[in-house]
Scaffold this motif. Structure first.
Motif, mmCIF file in Angstrom:
data_model
loop_
_atom_site.group_PDB
_atom_site.id
_atom_site.type_symbol
_atom_site.label_atom_id
_atom_site.label_comp_id
_atom_site.label_asym_id
_atom_site.label_seq_id
_atom_site.Cartn_x
_atom_site.Cartn_y
_atom_site.Cartn_z
ATOM 1 N N ARG A 1 0.817 -1.219 0.000
ATOM 2 C CA ARG A 1 0.000 0.000 0.000
ATOM 3 C C ARG A 1 0.847 1.264 0.000
ATOM 4 O O ARG A 1 0.403 2.303 -0.482
ATOM 5 N N CYS A 2 2.060 1.174 0.550
ATOM 6 C CA CYS A 2 2.977 2.329 0.428
ATOM 7 C C CYS A 2 3.423 2.493 -1.027
ATOM 8 O O CYS A 2 3.529 3.608 -1.526
ATOM 9 N N ILE A 3 3.686 1.364 -1.692
ATOM 10 C CA ILE A 3 4.190 1.438 -3.069
ATOM 11 C C ILE A 3 3.155 2.074 -3.993
ATOM 12 O O ILE A 3 3.504 2.885 -4.843
ATOM 13 N N ASN A 4 1.876 1.755 -3.816
ATOM 14 C CA ASN A 4 0.917 2.420 -4.719
ATOM 15 C C ASN A 4 0.284 3.654 -4.073
ATOM 16 O O ASN A 4 -0.687 4.192 -4.601
ATOM 17 N N ARG A 5 0.848 4.050 -2.969
ATOM 18 C CA ARG A 5 0.439 5.306 -2.321
ATOM 19 C C ARG A 5 -1.026 5.309 -1.869
ATOM 20 O O ARG A 5 -1.657 6.362 -1.806
ATOM 21 N N LEU A 6 -1.548 4.104 -1.557
ATOM 22 C CA LEU A 6 -2.820 4.083 -0.838
ATOM 23 C C LEU A 6 -2.592 4.654 0.550
ATOM 24 O O LEU A 6 -3.490 5.217 1.157
ATOM 25 N N ILE A 7 -1.366 4.460 1.078
ATOM 26 C CA ILE A 7 -0.982 5.101 2.340
ATOM 27 C C ILE A 7 0.385 5.757 2.157
ATOM 28 O O ILE A 7 1.145 5.400 1.255
ATOM 29 N N GLU A 8 0.679 6.708 3.023
ATOM 30 C CA GLU A 8 1.959 7.434 2.985
ATOM 31 C C GLU A 8 2.929 6.793 3.959
ATOM 32 O O GLU A 8 2.585 6.565 5.113
ATOM 33 N N PRO A 9 4.155 6.536 3.510
ATOM 34 C CA PRO A 9 5.146 6.075 4.482
ATOM 35 C C PRO A 9 5.491 7.186 5.482
ATOM 36 O O PRO A 9 5.325 8.367 5.170
ATOM 37 N N THR A 10 5.946 6.799 6.655
ATOM 38 C CA THR A 10 6.333 7.785 7.676
ATOM 39 C C THR A 10 7.721 8.348 7.364
ATOM 40 O O THR A 10 7.967 9.541 7.549
ATOM 41 N N LYS A 11 8.617 7.453 6.904
ATOM 42 C CA LYS A 11 9.982 7.875 6.573
ATOM 43 C C LYS A 11 10.475 7.076 5.375
ATOM 44 O O LYS A 11 9.944 6.009 5.083
ATOM 45 N N GLY A 12 11.502 7.581 4.731
ATOM 46 C CA GLY A 12 12.119 6.852 3.636
ATOM 47 C C GLY A 12 11.569 7.261 2.288
ATOM 48 O O GLY A 12 10.635 8.056 2.205
ATOM 49 N N GLN A 13 12.167 6.701 1.230
ATOM 50 C CA GLN A 13 11.788 7.093 -0.124
ATOM 51 C C GLN A 13 11.338 5.898 -0.962
ATOM 52 O O GLN A 13 11.817 4.794 -0.777
ATOM 53 N N ILE A 14 10.447 6.205 -1.872
ATOM 54 C CA ILE A 14 10.142 5.291 -2.968
ATOM 55 C C ILE A 14 10.507 6.050 -4.236
ATOM 56 O O ILE A 14 9.971 7.135 -4.496
ATOM 57 N N ILE A 15 11.462 5.487 -4.969
ATOM 58 C CA ILE A 15 11.951 6.157 -6.173
ATOM 59 C C ILE A 15 11.582 5.300 -7.374
ATOM 60 O O ILE A 15 11.917 4.109 -7.427
ATOM 61 N N TRP A 16 10.849 5.923 -8.287
ATOM 62 C CA TRP A 16 10.314 5.197 -9.442
ATOM 63 C C TRP A 16 10.906 5.804 -10.702
ATOM 64 O O TRP A 16 10.732 7.001 -10.944
ATOM 65 N N ASN A 17 11.631 5.002 -11.459
ATOM 66 C CA ASN A 17 12.329 5.486 -12.654
ATOM 67 C C ASN A 17 13.080 6.791 -12.364
ATOM 68 O O ASN A 17 13.006 7.750 -13.132
ATOM 69 N N GLY A 18 13.743 6.824 -11.213
ATOM 70 C CA GLY A 18 14.578 7.969 -10.862
ATOM 71 C C GLY A 18 13.858 9.123 -10.184
ATOM 72 O O GLY A 18 14.506 10.103 -9.793
ATOM 73 N N ILE A 19 12.543 9.022 -10.024
ATOM 74 C CA ILE A 19 11.799 10.139 -9.435
ATOM 75 C C ILE A 19 11.322 9.769 -8.025
ATOM 76 O O ILE A 19 10.697 8.719 -7.834
ATOM 77 N N ASP A 20 11.626 10.613 -7.056
ATOM 78 C CA ASP A 20 11.151 10.398 -5.689
ATOM 79 C C ASP A 20 9.650 10.707 -5.638
ATOM 80 O O ASP A 20 9.226 11.820 -5.957
ATOM 81 N N LEU A 21 8.853 9.726 -5.259
ATOM 82 C CA LEU A 21 7.396 9.929 -5.260
ATOM 83 C C LEU A 21 6.973 11.095 -4.392
ATOM 84 O O LEU A 21 5.991 11.782 -4.681
ATOM 85 N N ALA A 22 7.725 11.320 -3.313
ATOM 86 C CA ALA A 22 7.367 12.404 -2.398
ATOM 87 C C ALA A 22 7.435 13.761 -3.103
ATOM 88 O O ALA A 22 6.794 14.726 -2.679
ATOM 89 N N ALA A 23 8.217 13.821 -4.185
ATOM 90 C CA ALA A 23 8.381 15.093 -4.900
ATOM 91 C C ALA A 23 7.352 15.274 -6.017
ATOM 92 O O ALA A 23 7.317 16.319 -6.669
ATOM 93 N N LEU A 24 6.522 14.257 -6.227
ATOM 94 C CA LEU A 24 5.567 14.347 -7.336
ATOM 95 C C LEU A 24 4.378 15.237 -6.987
ATOM 96 O O LEU A 24 3.749 15.046 -5.956
ATOM 97 N N PRO A 25 4.038 16.186 -7.839
ATOM 98 C CA PRO A 25 2.807 16.935 -7.613
ATOM 99 C C PRO A 25 1.584 16.030 -7.836
ATOM 100 O O PRO A 25 1.703 14.983 -8.471
ATOM 101 N N GLU A 26 0.456 16.463 -7.309
ATOM 102 C CA GLU A 26 -0.746 15.620 -7.275
ATOM 103 C C GLU A 26 -1.133 15.062 -8.648
ATOM 104 O O GLU A 26 -1.453 13.888 -8.782
ATOM 105 N N ASN A 27 -1.050 15.889 -9.693
ATOM 106 C CA ASN A 27 -1.480 15.400 -11.010
ATOM 107 C C ASN A 27 -0.553 14.317 -11.542
ATOM 108 O O ASN A 27 -0.997 13.369 -12.185
ATOM 109 N N GLU A 28 0.754 14.437 -11.229
ATOM 110 C CA GLU A 28 1.677 13.385 -11.673
ATOM 111 C C GLU A 28 1.564 12.149 -10.808
ATOM 112 O O GLU A 28 1.803 11.025 -11.266
#
Ligand code: ADP
Ligand code: ADP
Length: 237
Positions: free
Chosen positions: A46-73
């Motif tokens: 559920r963290c990987i598909n962002r049904l929930i937010e992790p408390t700490k750490g990063q998920i990086i997808w094809n070089g992009i940190d999910l935490a940095a993605l704006p809502e539309n992306e």
């Protein structure tokens, strides 16, 4: 390529479900996640598909940190992640075809008012996905008229309508008997081998891990306690 880096999840009640979980998933891998009930498997998916937010750490997808993605992306990212659940999560009063079409919208709540949004191509694709899982003849039946194994095939077809890069499957066969379990695993295997979709699948039974997975990660109490080949896992016991 998916990079999970020092991922931790603490739920509001204080349960720490993931503890600095770190691993990479190369494109096209079939990864099994195992562990006892409560070890953190669902939380990880559920963290990987962002049904929930992790408390700490990063998920990086094809070089992009999910935490940095704006809502539309983030919405586009979610559409690249197909999800299959233990309990199928179909809209039971809708037809099989409507359930599958709803995958094109990127979320799983079909309503009749959405039906006129679909193009002829969407309908053709939905029928193709139903054919792939062998239940095109059920397209106009209500989902609740189908058996559990058939419902899970519908949910795979629905997820495939997203053209996913990654298919997450949370205990997809836990409620099915062994014969049906194999047939569902074979569909996931086909999607992985023929279409190159990365599969991350939590499983209860090691025989399924041995038969279908390229690699296995074991969780215990939120920690990764094993990461390697299925053939190596028996040495752990
Ligand atoms: P698994 O999928 O391996 O059974 P889970 O990820 O569901 O494990 O659960 C890991 C831990 O987090 C368990 O202790 C569980 O009770 C807890 N947990 C799961 N979901 C929640 C939630 N929404 N709120 C609080 N605690 C949760
Ligand atoms: P599954 O076995 O299919 O993962 P669970 O019984 O673990 O289902 O979880 C069902 C729902 O209950 C999930 O949404 C999960 O987040 C929530 N949940 C699980 N454990 C807890 C908990 N300890 N506190 C609150 N919610 C929880």
């Amino acid at each position: 390529m998916l990079e999970i880096n020092e991922l931790s999840k603490i739920y509001p009640g204080g349960t720490q479900a993931l503890k600095a979980v770190t691993f990479n998933v190369p494109k096209g891998q079939f990864l099994a996640v195992i562990g006892l009930s409560g070890s953190g498997k669902s939380t990880l998916l559920r963290c990987i598909n962002r049904l929930i937010e992790p408390t700490k750490g990063q998920i990086i997808w094809n070089g992009i940190d999910l935490a940095a993605l704006p809502e539309n992306e983030m919405r586009l990212y979610r559409r690249k992640i197909g999800m299959v659940f233990q309990s199928f999560n179909l809209v039971l009063r809708s037809t099989v075809l409507t359930n599958v079409l709803s995958g094109r919208l990127g979320y799983i709540n079909p309503a009749w008012s959405f039906l006129n949004r679909f193009s002829k191509q969407d309908y053709l694709d939905a029928m193709k996905q139903l054919e792939r899982v062998g239940i095109a003849d059920k397209a106009f039946q209500r989902a609740d008229e189908l058996s559990g194994g058939q419902q899970q095939r519908v949910s795979i077809a629905r997820a495939m309508m997203q053209n996913p890069e990654i298919m997450l499957a949370d205990e997809p066969v836990a409620s099915l008997d062994p014969v049906l379990a194999h047939s569902i695993m074979q569909y996931l295997d086909k999607i992985n081998k023929e279409l190159g979709v990365t599969v991350i699948c939590s499983l209860h039974f090691l025989d399924l891990v041995h038969r279908y997975a390229d690699r296995v990660i074991a969780l215990n109490n939120g920690y990764v306690v094993f990461d390697g080949l299925p053939s190596e896992i028996d040495d752990m016991k």
